[in-house]
Design a protein around this motif. Structure first.
Motif, PDB file in Angstrom:
ATOM      1  N   ALA A 253       0.844  -1.202   0.000  1.00 27.74           N
ATOM      2  CA  ALA A 253       0.000   0.000   0.000  1.00 27.74           C
ATOM      3  C   ALA A 253       0.879   1.252   0.000  1.00 27.74           C
ATOM      4  O   ALA A 253       0.560   2.256  -0.663  1.00 27.74           O
ATOM      5  CB  ALA A 253      -0.924  -0.009   1.212  1.00 27.74           C
ATOM      6  N   ALA A 254       2.003   1.207   0.738  1.00 28.56           N
ATOM      7  CA  ALA A 254       2.898   2.371   0.780  1.00 28.56           C
ATOM      8  C   ALA A 254       3.531   2.608  -0.598  1.00 28.56           C
ATOM      9  O   ALA A 254       3.591   3.742  -1.073  1.00 28.56           O
ATOM     10  CB  ALA A 254       3.983   2.152   1.839  1.00 28.56           C
ATOM     11  N   VAL A 255       3.986   1.532  -1.261  1.00 34.74           N
ATOM     12  CA  VAL A 255       4.587   1.679  -2.593  1.00 34.74           C
ATOM     13  C   VAL A 255       3.549   2.244  -3.565  1.00 34.74           C
ATOM     14  O   VAL A 255       3.833   3.159  -4.349  1.00 34.74           O
ATOM     15  CB  VAL A 255       5.134   0.320  -3.117  1.00 34.74           C
ATOM     16  CG1 VAL A 255       5.666   0.463  -4.532  1.00 34.74           C
ATOM     17  CG2 VAL A 255       6.229  -0.216  -2.197  1.00 34.74           C
ATOM     18  N   VAL A 256       2.329   1.715  -3.490  1.00 33.20           N
ATOM     19  CA  VAL A 256       1.256   2.173  -4.389  1.00 33.20           C
ATOM     20  C   VAL A 256       0.995   3.667  -4.178  1.00 33.20           C
ATOM     21  O   VAL A 256       0.922   4.441  -5.134  1.00 33.20           O
ATOM     22  CB  VAL A 256      -0.043   1.353  -4.149  1.00 33.20           C
ATOM     23  CG1 VAL A 256      -1.239   1.995  -4.839  1.00 33.20           C
ATOM     24  CG2 VAL A 256       0.133  -0.086  -4.628  1.00 33.20           C
ATOM     25  N   ASP A 257       0.882   4.085  -2.917  1.00 28.41           N
ATOM     26  CA  ASP A 257       0.592   5.499  -2.616  1.00 28.41           C
ATOM     27  C   ASP A 257       1.694   6.415  -3.140  1.00 28.41           C
ATOM     28  O   ASP A 257       1.425   7.468  -3.717  1.00 28.41           O
ATOM     29  CB  ASP A 257       0.441   5.706  -1.105  1.00 28.41           C
ATOM     30  CG  ASP A 257      -0.926   5.261  -0.613  1.00 28.41           C
ATOM     31  OD1 ASP A 257      -1.753   4.859  -1.448  1.00 28.41           O
ATOM     32  OD2 ASP A 257      -1.154   5.304   0.620  1.00 28.41           O
ATOM     33  N   VAL A 258       2.953   6.013  -2.910  1.00 22.95           N
ATOM     34  CA  VAL A 258       4.072   6.856  -3.340  1.00 22.95           C
ATOM     35  C   VAL A 258       4.090   6.958  -4.871  1.00 22.95           C
ATOM     36  O   VAL A 258       4.171   8.050  -5.434  1.00 22.95           O
ATOM     37  CB  VAL A 258       5.422   6.294  -2.817  1.00 22.95           C
ATOM     38  CG1 VAL A 258       6.595   7.011  -3.469  1.00 22.95           C
ATOM     39  CG2 VAL A 258       5.498   6.431  -1.297  1.00 22.95           C
ATOM     40  N   LEU A 259       3.976   5.814  -5.546  1.00 28.23           N
ATOM     41  CA  LEU A 259       4.007   5.841  -7.014  1.00 28.23           C
ATOM     42  C   LEU A 259       2.832   6.635  -7.577  1.00 28.23           C
ATOM     43  O   LEU A 259       2.981   7.381  -8.549  1.00 28.23           O
ATOM     44  CB  LEU A 259       3.990   4.407  -7.574  1.00 28.23           C
ATOM     45  CG  LEU A 259       5.322   3.654  -7.490  1.00 28.23           C
ATOM     46  CD1 LEU A 259       5.137   2.198  -7.933  1.00 28.23           C
ATOM     47  CD2 LEU A 259       6.407   4.313  -8.340  1.00 28.23           C
ATOM     48  N   ALA A 260       1.665   6.510  -6.943  1.00 31.73           N
ATOM     49  CA  ALA A 260       0.476   7.214  -7.446  1.00 31.73           C
ATOM     50  C   ALA A 260       0.651   8.727  -7.325  1.00 31.73           C
ATOM     51  O   ALA A 260       0.413   9.472  -8.283  1.00 31.73           O
ATOM     52  CB  ALA A 260      -0.758   6.758  -6.676  1.00 31.73           C
ATOM     53  N   GLU A 261       1.081   9.191  -6.151  1.00 27.60           N
ATOM     54  CA  GLU A 261       1.216  10.634  -5.952  1.00 27.60           C
ATOM     55  C   GLU A 261       2.325  11.215  -6.829  1.00 27.60           C
ATOM     56  O   GLU A 261       2.172  12.274  -7.440  1.00 27.60           O
ATOM     57  CB  GLU A 261       1.462  10.940  -4.463  1.00 27.60           C
ATOM     58  CG  GLU A 261       1.817  12.377  -4.134  1.00 27.60           C
ATOM     59  CD  GLU A 261       0.781  13.418  -4.602  1.00 27.60           C
ATOM     60  OE1 GLU A 261      -0.384  13.044  -4.866  1.00 27.60           O
ATOM     61  OE2 GLU A 261       1.161  14.614  -4.730  1.00 27.60           O
ATOM     62  N   LYS A 262       3.449  10.500  -6.930  1.00 28.32           N
ATOM     63  CA  LYS A 262       4.554  11.015  -7.756  1.00 28.32           C
ATOM     64  C   LYS A 262       4.160  10.979  -9.236  1.00 28.32           C
ATOM     65  O   LYS A 262       4.562  11.852 -10.012  1.00 28.32           O
ATOM     66  CB  LYS A 262       5.828  10.208  -7.503  1.00 28.32           C
ATOM     67  CG  LYS A 262       6.352  10.343  -6.084  1.00 28.32           C
ATOM     68  CD  LYS A 262       6.924  11.727  -5.793  1.00 28.32           C
ATOM     69  CE  LYS A 262       7.366  11.860  -4.350  1.00 28.32           C
ATOM     70  NZ  LYS A 262       8.176  13.048  -4.080  1.00 28.32           N
ATOM     71  N   THR A 263       3.366   9.996  -9.631  1.00 27.92           N
ATOM     72  CA  THR A 263       2.898   9.932 -11.021  1.00 27.92           C
ATOM     73  C   THR A 263       1.974  11.121 -11.313  1.00 27.92           C
ATOM     74  O   THR A 263       2.045  11.735 -12.381  1.00 27.92           O
ATOM     75  CB  THR A 263       2.151   8.596 -11.282  1.00 27.92           C
ATOM     76  OG1 THR A 263       3.060   7.534 -11.058  1.00 27.92           O
ATOM     77  CG2 THR A 263       1.628   8.510 -12.705  1.00 27.92           C
ATOM     78  N   ARG A 264       1.124  11.448 -10.338  1.00 28.25           N
ATOM     79  CA  ARG A 264       0.217  12.591 -10.516  1.00 28.25           C
ATOM     80  C   ARG A 264       1.034  13.862 -10.759  1.00 28.25           C
ATOM     81  O   ARG A 264       0.757  14.654 -11.655  1.00 28.25           O
ATOM     82  CB  ARG A 264      -0.684  12.739  -9.282  1.00 28.25           C
ATOM     83  CG  ARG A 264      -1.987  13.475  -9.540  1.00 28.25           C
ATOM     84  CD  ARG A 264      -2.779  13.707  -8.254  1.00 28.25           C
ATOM     85  NE  ARG A 264      -1.996  14.319  -7.186  1.00 28.25           N
ATOM     86  CZ  ARG A 264      -1.587  15.593  -7.171  1.00 28.25           C
ATOM     87  NH1 ARG A 264      -1.906  16.396  -8.163  1.00 28.25           N
ATOM     88  NH2 ARG A 264      -0.865  16.048  -6.166  1.00 28.25           N
ATOM     89  N   ARG A 265       2.115  14.020  -9.970  1.00 31.52           N
ATOM     90  CA  ARG A 265       2.967  15.213 -10.127  1.00 31.52           C
ATOM     91  C   ARG A 265       3.680  15.197 -11.480  1.00 31.52           C
ATOM     92  O   ARG A 265       3.780  16.216 -12.160  1.00 31.52           O
ATOM     93  CB  ARG A 265       4.012  15.267  -9.014  1.00 31.52           C
ATOM     94  CG  ARG A 265       3.385  15.494  -7.656  1.00 31.52           C
ATOM     95  CD  ARG A 265       4.477  15.582  -6.616  1.00 31.52           C
ATOM     96  NE  ARG A 265       3.929  15.424  -5.281  1.00 31.52           N
ATOM     97  CZ  ARG A 265       4.669  15.386  -4.184  1.00 31.52           C
ATOM     98  NH1 ARG A 265       5.974  15.501  -4.260  1.00 31.52           N
ATOM     99  NH2 ARG A 265       4.107  15.251  -3.002  1.00 31.52           N
ATOM    100  N   ALA A 266       4.203  14.025 -11.865  1.00 33.81           N
ATOM    101  CA  ALA A 266       4.923  13.926 -13.138  1.00 33.81           C
ATOM    102  C   ALA A 266       3.971  14.214 -14.302  1.00 33.81           C
ATOM    103  O   ALA A 266       4.326  14.903 -15.263  1.00 33.81           O
ATOM    104  CB  ALA A 266       5.550  12.543 -13.288  1.00 33.81           C
ATOM    105  N   LEU A 267       2.730  13.717 -14.180  1.00 33.63           N
ATOM    106  CA  LEU A 267       1.746  13.958 -15.241  1.00 33.63           C
ATOM    107  C   LEU A 267       1.426  15.446 -15.355  1.00 33.63           C
ATOM    108  O   LEU A 267       1.258  15.979 -16.457  1.00 33.63           O
ATOM    109  CB  LEU A 267       0.457  13.171 -14.963  1.00 33.63           C
ATOM    110  CG  LEU A 267       0.478  11.690 -15.353  1.00 33.63           C
ATOM    111  CD1 LEU A 267      -0.760  10.973 -14.813  1.00 33.63           C
ATOM    112  CD2 LEU A 267       0.549  11.515 -16.870  1.00 33.63           C
TER     113      LEU A 267
END
Ligand code: KG4
Ligand code: ZN
Length: 365
Positions: A253-267
């Protein structure tokens, strides 16, 4: 070069020896005629990680055979090959040298052009091979060795928006599996356990979410997991099946949250460039994780961005992606000669600040 091109691709930068043959008509979809991968998982399994010496020797032994098998499976002869693309870095130097030497030998004896390919460019350009995706698109590369966001402007220009400053997510999954007595590679095993667990029981950190930007950190997660594991063991003298599943669920869940938020920023950074057909592509072994994929799909849907993931065999290390990246360079007349060198370090975006494994010799990737 115009007209039909048949290219041989060779990959040997980590623990897979691979060769592939691709055919591209003058204008039309590229066909993978054959893609052979000889993995080395069994050789490294007793050591709990890739041993560079063992990898180098196995590549040297297997690379010729791999090429032979790819040519045979493609139903072509060596004389039908127009060019050779080979991974020239970044990677474990012994393996990269094996591939480059094999490619140079073939190029010299067949008198055909040689193209040195950056392994990361191979991953980053795969969505064009599989889905004819248009530039510019955003790529999230998540594997056992890499984690970075790249805007792919064209076949030779990449902007790195951020990446991991320590472990790659796959490495974190593998270490988590080791800490919990699960088999390697750890990703699939941890995912299977996580599906049976409660992600809220053990609270894991979300590293670097409190800081701006797209850089990530995953090494602290395994330390947090180790501490929580040891607390349970101290209380109960061991872990139950449910404890293990809950620890995996908390970690994932922690990996998913980090990747999701950083992906949102990168997008958000990528969308500021006004791409006409905005698209996020993922590649690397971790892209197989269902929880990660589902979350990334949601993030993309929220921002009206298309999400795509190449088939898994082309997401993980393979030579078809190297052949394709070589084709793009070959078409634009950008080829190498016998002075091509194997490079352990070779960042795709030379202007981005150094991240993973950077040291005296500069950024690794
Ligand atoms: O791209 P890849 O095949 O090899 C390199 O890293 O070069 O990626 C392998 C990594 C391993 O760390 C493995 O544990 C991870 O991908 N992986 C996964 C899953 N399947 C493979 N991680 C999380 N969930 C998965 N389902
Ligand atoms: Zn790779």
């Amino acid at each position: 070069m115009t007209g039909m091109v048949t290219i041989l691709g060779i990959e040997s930068s980590c623990d897979d020896t691979a060769a592939a043959v691709l055919r591209q008509p003058a204008d039309g979809h590229t066909e993978i005629l054959a893609s052979i991968v000889h993995g080395q998982t069994d050789l490294h399994a007793p050591f709990g990680g890739v041993v560079p010496e063992i990898a180098a020797r196995a590549h040297a032994e297997k690379v010729d055979l791999c090429v032979e098998q790819a040519i045979a499976a493609a139903g072509v002869a060596l004389k039908d090959i127009d060019a050779i693309a080979v991974t020239a870095g970044p990677g474990l130097i012994g393996g990269v040298i094996s591939g480059v030497m094999c490619a140079k030998g073939l190029s010299a004896s067949l008198n055909i052009p040689l193209v040195g390919v950056n392994h990361l460019a191979g991953h980053a350009l795969t969505p064009r091979l599989t889905d004819d995706v248009k530039f510019p698109y955003l790529m999230l590369l998540v594997s056992g060795g890499h984690c970075q966001f790249l805007i792919v402007h064209d076949a030779a220009r990449f902007s790195r928006l951020g990446g991991t400053i320590d472990d790659a997510p796959g490495e974190a999954f593998d270490k988590t599996a080791r800490l919990l007595g699960l088999p390697q590679p750890g990703g699939p095993a941890v995912q299977a356990e996580a599906e049976k667990g409660d992600p809220k029981r053990f609270r894991m950190p979300r590293p670097l979410l409190d800081r701006p930007g797209c850089d990530m950190s995953f090494s602290g997660l395994k330390t947090a997991l180790l501490r929580q594991r040891d607390t349970v063991i101290a209380e109960k003298s061991g872990l139950t099946v449910q404890d293990r599943a809950d620890l995996c669920a908390g970690f994932q869940a922690a990996v998913v949250d980090v990747l999701a938020e950083k992906t949102r920023r990168a997008l958000t950074l990528y969308l500021a460039e006004n791409p006409t057909e905005p698209l996020l592509a993922v590649a690397g072994g971790v892209a197989a994780n269902t929880a990660i994929r589902t979350k990334l799909e949601t993030v993309c849907a929220d921002l009206d961005v298309t999400f795509t993931a190449p088939p898994l065999a082309l997401c993980t290390d393979n030579a078809a992606m190297i052949g394709y990246a070589g084709l793009e360079r070959f078409r634009s007349g950008d080829i190498d000669d016998m002075s091509l060198v194997a490079r352990p370090r070779w960042p795709l975006d030379q202007s981005a600040p150094a991240l993973l494994g950077s040291g005296k010799k500069g950024a690794k990737s």
